[in-house]
Design a protein around this motif. Sequence first.
Motif, PDB file in Angstrom:
ATOM      1  N   ALA A  95      29.320  38.064  43.632  1.00 27.19           N
ATOM      2  CA  ALA A  95      30.803  38.277  43.710  1.00 27.19           C
ATOM      3  C   ALA A  95      31.549  37.164  44.221  1.00 27.19           C
ATOM      4  O   ALA A  95      32.541  36.600  43.784  1.00 27.19           O
ATOM      5  CB  ALA A  95      31.162  39.313  44.607  1.00 27.19           C
ATOM      6  N   GLY A  96      31.151  36.365  45.577  1.00 34.51           N
ATOM      7  CA  GLY A  96      32.064  35.761  46.123  1.00 34.51           C
ATOM      8  C   GLY A  96      32.427  34.504  45.302  1.00 34.51           C
ATOM      9  O   GLY A  96      33.227  34.056  45.081  1.00 34.51           O
ATOM     10  N   ALA A  97      31.336  34.009  44.844  1.00 34.94           N
ATOM     11  CA  ALA A  97      31.148  32.766  44.206  1.00 34.94           C
ATOM     12  C   ALA A  97      31.936  32.706  42.577  1.00 34.94           C
ATOM     13  O   ALA A  97      32.601  31.850  42.402  1.00 34.94           O
ATOM     14  CB  ALA A  97      29.989  32.106  43.677  1.00 34.94           C
ATOM     15  N   THR A  98      31.715  33.833  42.150  1.00 31.45           N
ATOM     16  CA  THR A  98      32.447  34.030  40.859  1.00 31.45           C
ATOM     17  C   THR A  98      33.828  34.418  41.041  1.00 31.45           C
ATOM     18  O   THR A  98      34.903  33.909  40.326  1.00 31.45           O
ATOM     19  CB  THR A  98      31.802  35.128  40.146  1.00 31.45           C
ATOM     20  OG1 THR A  98      30.342  34.938  39.731  1.00 31.45           O
ATOM     21  CG2 THR A  98      32.491  35.324  38.754  1.00 31.45           C
ATOM     22  N   ILE A  99      34.455  35.025  41.957  1.00 31.31           N
ATOM     23  CA  ILE A  99      35.688  35.366  42.405  1.00 31.31           C
ATOM     24  C   ILE A  99      36.461  34.003  42.663  1.00 31.31           C
ATOM     25  O   ILE A  99      37.638  33.880  42.154  1.00 31.31           O
ATOM     26  CB  ILE A  99      35.837  36.232  43.289  1.00 31.31           C
ATOM     27  CG1 ILE A  99      35.645  37.892  43.113  1.00 31.31           C
ATOM     28  CG2 ILE A  99      37.462  36.320  43.944  1.00 31.31           C
ATOM     29  CD1 ILE A  99      35.332  38.738  43.948  1.00 31.31           C
ATOM     30  N   SER A 100      35.935  33.218  43.455  1.00 33.58           N
ATOM     31  CA  SER A 100      36.206  31.757  43.733  1.00 33.58           C
ATOM     32  C   SER A 100      36.661  31.300  42.255  1.00 33.58           C
ATOM     33  O   SER A 100      37.718  30.225  42.269  1.00 33.58           O
ATOM     34  CB  SER A 100      35.511  31.192  44.526  1.00 33.58           C
ATOM     35  OG  SER A 100      35.357  31.733  45.805  1.00 33.58           O
ATOM     36  N   MET A 102      37.146  32.326  39.276  1.00 32.78           N
ATOM     37  CA  MET A 102      38.225  32.836  38.786  1.00 32.78           C
ATOM     38  C   MET A 102      39.585  32.454  39.399  1.00 32.78           C
ATOM     39  O   MET A 102      40.613  32.163  38.679  1.00 32.78           O
ATOM     40  CB  MET A 102      38.269  34.370  38.657  1.00 32.78           C
ATOM     41  CG  MET A 102      36.977  34.760  37.999  1.00 32.78           C
ATOM     42  SD  MET A 102      37.053  34.730  36.148  1.00 32.78           S
ATOM     43  CE  MET A 102      35.553  33.444  36.189  1.00 32.78           C
ATOM     44  N   ASP A 103      39.513  32.228  40.656  1.00 33.52           N
ATOM     45  CA  ASP A 103      40.936  31.672  41.190  1.00 33.52           C
ATOM     46  C   ASP A 103      41.530  30.492  40.704  1.00 33.52           C
ATOM     47  O   ASP A 103      42.471  30.168  40.771  1.00 33.52           O
ATOM     48  CB  ASP A 103      40.688  31.700  42.693  1.00 33.52           C
ATOM     49  CG  ASP A 103      40.367  33.099  43.526  1.00 33.52           C
ATOM     50  OD1 ASP A 103      40.989  34.072  42.892  1.00 33.52           O
ATOM     51  OD2 ASP A 103      39.933  32.966  44.789  1.00 33.52           O
ATOM     52  N   VAL A 121      33.507  38.658  30.888  1.00 27.61           N
ATOM     53  CA  VAL A 121      31.909  38.763  30.601  1.00 27.61           C
ATOM     54  C   VAL A 121      31.260  38.177  31.641  1.00 27.61           C
ATOM     55  O   VAL A 121      30.565  37.040  31.195  1.00 27.61           O
ATOM     56  CB  VAL A 121      31.513  38.627  29.217  1.00 27.61           C
ATOM     57  CG1 VAL A 121      30.046  39.073  28.864  1.00 27.61           C
ATOM     58  CG2 VAL A 121      32.463  39.279  27.982  1.00 27.61           C
ATOM     59  N   THR A 122      31.498  38.198  32.843  1.00 23.01           N
ATOM     60  CA  THR A 122      30.905  37.445  33.772  1.00 23.01           C
ATOM     61  C   THR A 122      30.446  38.483  35.133  1.00 23.01           C
ATOM     62  O   THR A 122      31.292  39.389  35.405  1.00 23.01           O
ATOM     63  CB  THR A 122      31.589  36.400  34.271  1.00 23.01           C
ATOM     64  OG1 THR A 122      31.073  35.593  35.305  1.00 23.01           O
ATOM     65  CG2 THR A 122      32.869  36.947  34.842  1.00 23.01           C
ATOM     66  N   ALA A 131      39.679  41.783  40.983  1.00 21.06           N
ATOM     67  CA  ALA A 131      40.066  40.740  41.634  1.00 21.06           C
ATOM     68  C   ALA A 131      40.901  40.020  40.758  1.00 21.06           C
ATOM     69  O   ALA A 131      42.108  39.264  41.147  1.00 21.06           O
ATOM     70  CB  ALA A 131      38.964  39.692  42.086  1.00 21.06           C
ATOM     71  N   SER A 132      40.594  39.768  39.654  1.00 21.72           N
ATOM     72  CA  SER A 132      41.477  38.818  38.594  1.00 21.72           C
ATOM     73  C   SER A 132      42.416  39.605  38.315  1.00 21.72           C
ATOM     74  O   SER A 132      43.712  38.842  38.033  1.00 21.72           O
ATOM     75  CB  SER A 132      40.502  38.811  37.366  1.00 21.72           C
ATOM     76  OG  SER A 132      39.343  37.880  37.589  1.00 21.72           O
ATOM     77  N   LEU A 133      42.827  40.846  38.201  1.00 24.03           N
ATOM     78  CA  LEU A 133      44.140  41.695  37.779  1.00 24.03           C
ATOM     79  C   LEU A 133      44.777  41.769  38.835  1.00 24.03           C
ATOM     80  O   LEU A 133      46.174  41.325  38.808  1.00 24.03           O
ATOM     81  CB  LEU A 133      43.620  42.805  37.554  1.00 24.03           C
ATOM     82  CG  LEU A 133      43.151  43.543  36.305  1.00 24.03           C
ATOM     83  CD1 LEU A 133      42.366  44.979  36.257  1.00 24.03           C
ATOM     84  CD2 LEU A 133      44.037  43.398  35.044  1.00 24.03           C
ATOM     85  N   LYS A 134      44.278  41.697  40.137  1.00 23.81           N
ATOM     86  CA  LYS A 134      44.865  41.618  41.342  1.00 23.81           C
ATOM     87  C   LYS A 134      45.843  40.353  41.412  1.00 23.81           C
ATOM     88  O   LYS A 134      47.000  40.233  41.858  1.00 23.81           O
ATOM     89  CB  LYS A 134      44.321  42.221  42.673  1.00 23.81           C
ATOM     90  CG  LYS A 134      43.983  43.587  42.712  1.00 23.81           C
ATOM     91  CD  LYS A 134      45.112  44.562  42.507  1.00 23.81           C
ATOM     92  CE  LYS A 134      44.722  45.913  42.461  1.00 23.81           C
ATOM     93  NZ  LYS A 134      46.009  46.897  42.598  1.00 23.81           N
ATOM     94  N   LYS A 135      45.151  39.613  41.168  1.00 26.88           N
ATOM     95  CA  LYS A 135      45.584  37.905  41.776  1.00 26.88           C
ATOM     96  C   LYS A 135      46.403  37.442  40.676  1.00 26.88           C
ATOM     97  O   LYS A 135      47.215  36.598  40.873  1.00 26.88           O
ATOM     98  CB  LYS A 135      44.339  37.105  42.033  1.00 26.88           C
ATOM     99  CG  LYS A 135      43.505  37.524  43.292  1.00 26.88           C
ATOM    100  CD  LYS A 135      42.475  36.545  43.865  1.00 26.88           C
ATOM    101  CE  LYS A 135      41.782  36.943  45.102  1.00 26.88           C
ATOM    102  NZ  LYS A 135      40.655  36.200  45.375  1.00 26.88           N
ATOM    103  N   SER A 136      46.262  37.691  39.430  1.00 23.58           N
ATOM    104  CA  SER A 136      46.901  37.251  38.060  1.00 23.58           C
ATOM    105  C   SER A 136      48.155  38.086  37.793  1.00 23.58           C
ATOM    106  O   SER A 136      49.050  37.679  37.274  1.00 23.58           O
ATOM    107  CB  SER A 136      46.125  37.332  37.035  1.00 23.58           C
ATOM    108  OG  SER A 136      45.739  38.559  36.344  1.00 23.58           O
ATOM    109  N   GLY A 137      48.256  39.400  38.313  1.00 21.73           N
ATOM    110  CA  GLY A 137      49.124  40.313  37.875  1.00 21.73           C
ATOM    111  C   GLY A 137      49.287  40.743  36.522  1.00 21.73           C
ATOM    112  O   GLY A 137      50.436  41.163  35.836  1.00 21.73           O
ATOM    113  N   MET A 138      48.353  40.378  35.658  1.00 22.85           N
ATOM    114  CA  MET A 138      48.212  40.765  34.449  1.00 22.85           C
ATOM    115  C   MET A 138      48.154  42.227  34.191  1.00 22.85           C
ATOM    116  O   MET A 138      47.538  43.341  35.053  1.00 22.85           O
ATOM    117  CB  MET A 138      46.852  40.315  33.537  1.00 22.85           C
ATOM    118  CG  MET A 138      46.953  38.775  33.696  1.00 22.85           C
ATOM    119  SD  MET A 138      47.569  38.093  32.220  1.00 22.85           S
ATOM    120  CE  MET A 138      46.563  38.290  31.067  1.00 22.85           C
TER     121      MET A 138
END
Length: 317
Positions: A95-100, A102-103, A121-122, A131-138
């Motif tokens: 999780a940690g490495a992949t979330i970073s 995506m940031d 797909v990751t 995390a991607s939804l929250k940080k991107s606002g998509m």
Amino acid sequence: MEAKTSKVSIVGAGAVGATLAYAGLMRGFARTVALYDINKAKVEAEALDLAQGIQFMPEATVLGSDDIGVVEGSDVVVITAGAKQQPGQSRMDLAGATISLMDKVLPPLIKAAPDAIYILVTNPVDVVTLASLKKSGMDPAQMFGSGTALDTSRLRHQIAAKCDVAVGNVHAYIAGEHGDSEVALWSSASIGGQPLKEFRGRDGEIVMDEAAREQIHHDVMRSAYTIIEGKGATNYAVGAAGARIVEAVLGDQRRIMPVSTLIDYPGVGEVCMSLPAIVGRNGIEHVLEMPMDDEERAALEASARSIRETAERFDAV
């Protein structure tokens, strides 16, 4: 008037990304397929290798670049880039490495292709999607994960083999986490319209008794670990699953697929997890309410809690 053609961009030219591109090209899922990766030599080589086989596939243009501009004009962006799962390592450990990652990658991607449907797909796909939804606002309809589409394919394959029927006649879903807490929805499973638990083989005996269901669920859950231990990575089935989700979007097929989308789970809070949903040109059209027994409901809630706890640990909510 120029005819509109479809474009799919795949972020990450590793085993999954390249296989997804190949599966999609073989099925003719888009007129233009673009690969983006920071490894210039790798991405250009993968694109060239794919392009040189187009004579044997539906007509398409294949692009490959380390320039983010290659994704401009995309109808769908599939993100396969992420930390590689090692033998014995759980998806949640990634999780940690992949979330970073995506940031770093999402802001320029969304700037280049703001109107695309984004499919992640990751791994771990549920936490990373949240995390991607929250940080991107998509919009959650516009960005979702591949979820348990692959697990469901594995489940149906195992059931079909056990019951000696074509896999197309099996209707069953894996829900919840794409990972160790995933839930098999046996209550709604069927073969040719007959409840799965009532299906009888040639000898007249019930095939999918409790022991058979438990064994199949265990095998499905451990499939990725078995494959990774044997060959280092999973790529064929997940590539085919990803290509099939893209087809559902571009073809506006309104196909029911178990994908990871944002859900406000009662008593748990917001999580991204898989339930069967209608997938079409606008992304997630509608999440279905599935019949479940008490055991399945309890397991699904436990799965939601597991995802939420990991998300909180990595500040992904």
